[in-house]
Design an enzyme around this catalytic site. Structure first.
Site, PDB file in Angstrom:
ATOM      1  N   LEU A   1       0.880  -1.156   0.000  1.00 55.77           N
ATOM      2  CA  LEU A   1       0.000   0.000   0.000  1.00 55.77           C
ATOM      3  C   LEU A   1       0.922   1.211   0.000  1.00 55.77           C
ATOM      4  CD1 LEU A   1      -3.041   0.623   0.073  1.00 55.77           C
ATOM      5  CD2 LEU A   1      -2.912   0.658   2.553  1.00 55.77           C
ATOM      6  N   ASP A   2       0.781   2.063  -0.997  1.00 58.62           N
ATOM      7  CA  ASP A   2       1.688   3.198  -1.147  1.00 58.62           C
ATOM      8  C   ASP A   2       1.726   4.064   0.106  1.00 58.62           C
ATOM      9  OD1 ASP A   2       2.315   2.530  -3.813  1.00 58.62           O
ATOM     10  OD2 ASP A   2       0.509   3.550  -4.507  1.00 58.62           O
ATOM     11  N   ARG A   3       2.820   4.742   0.279  1.00 61.04           N
ATOM     12  CA  ARG A   3       3.016   5.616   1.445  1.00 61.04           C
ATOM     13  C   ARG A   3       1.909   6.662   1.563  1.00 61.04           C
ATOM     14  NH1 ARG A   3       7.891   9.588   1.649  1.00 61.04           N
ATOM     15  NH2 ARG A   3       7.305  10.747   3.489  1.00 61.04           N
TER      16      ARG A   3
END
Length: 185
Positions: free
Chosen positions: A46-48
């Site tokens: 899950l992207d930052r």
């Protein structure tokens, strides 16, 4: 018995236990700031700049079953987009969107009311003259930054992205930074 951790990943937290970027390693939050359980690893990413459900496990087989594209686990997101999304854009999302790396699989997309969620810190930018719309978008593949690229491709860039479900697992009432531990056979 395998461990499965359901974690509500806050905005701006790296989806790994250590920051490999030496330039920022001491200043960026990562999973070790929230989860003190040994030998569990993320099943997917899950992207930052995204929030929400992240699954972690101590089982390589379960990790593969959750994350590998051939198993097509459906992932559902609440997405706040820039602008008043229209039926044509929703139809495009549902048919598949052409991205630089190919056509996406058809998604499920619908307009929803703003979900009852926590405030984001920092807040999403607000522009008085441009509305935003919340949609629920469900996909069964996981190209890099796929949801953001899909909404941008149909003319409605993503402002906020929250994954609320992966397969049968969901956030429910967990707040950012909270996790729940399950035992899976």
């Amino acid at each position: 018995m395998s461990k499965l951790i359901l974690f509500n990943k806050p905005y701006n937290v790296l989806c790994q236990f250590t920051d490999t970027d030496e330039q920022h390693a001491s200043s960026r939050e990562n999973l070790s700031d929230y989860i003190n359980i040994k030998k569990v690893y993320p099943a997917g990413r899950l992207d930052r700049d995204s929030e929400g459900l992240l699954l972690l496990t101590d089982s390589g087989a379960l990790q593969h079953q959750i994350a590998h594209p051939k198993h097509s686990k459906e992932k559902s997101y609440w997405v706040q987009v820039d602008g008043a999304i229209d039926e044509q854009a929703l139809k495009q999302l549902c048919q598949g969107v052409r991205l630089k790396d190919g056509l996406t699989k058809p998604a499920k997309a619908r307009i929803i009311s703003e979900p009852e969620i926590w405030p984001r810190i920092p807040p999403v930018r607000f522009r008085k003259d441009i509305p935003t719309t919340w949609i629920e978008l469900s996909i069964s593949e996981g190209k890099n930054r796929q949801v953001r690229r899909m909404t941008a491709a149909v003319g409605f860039p993503t402002l906020r992205l929250i994954r609320h479900r992966i397969g049968q697992w969901q956030l429910d009432t967990m707040q950012p930074g909270e996790y729940r531990k399950l035992n899976i056979k």
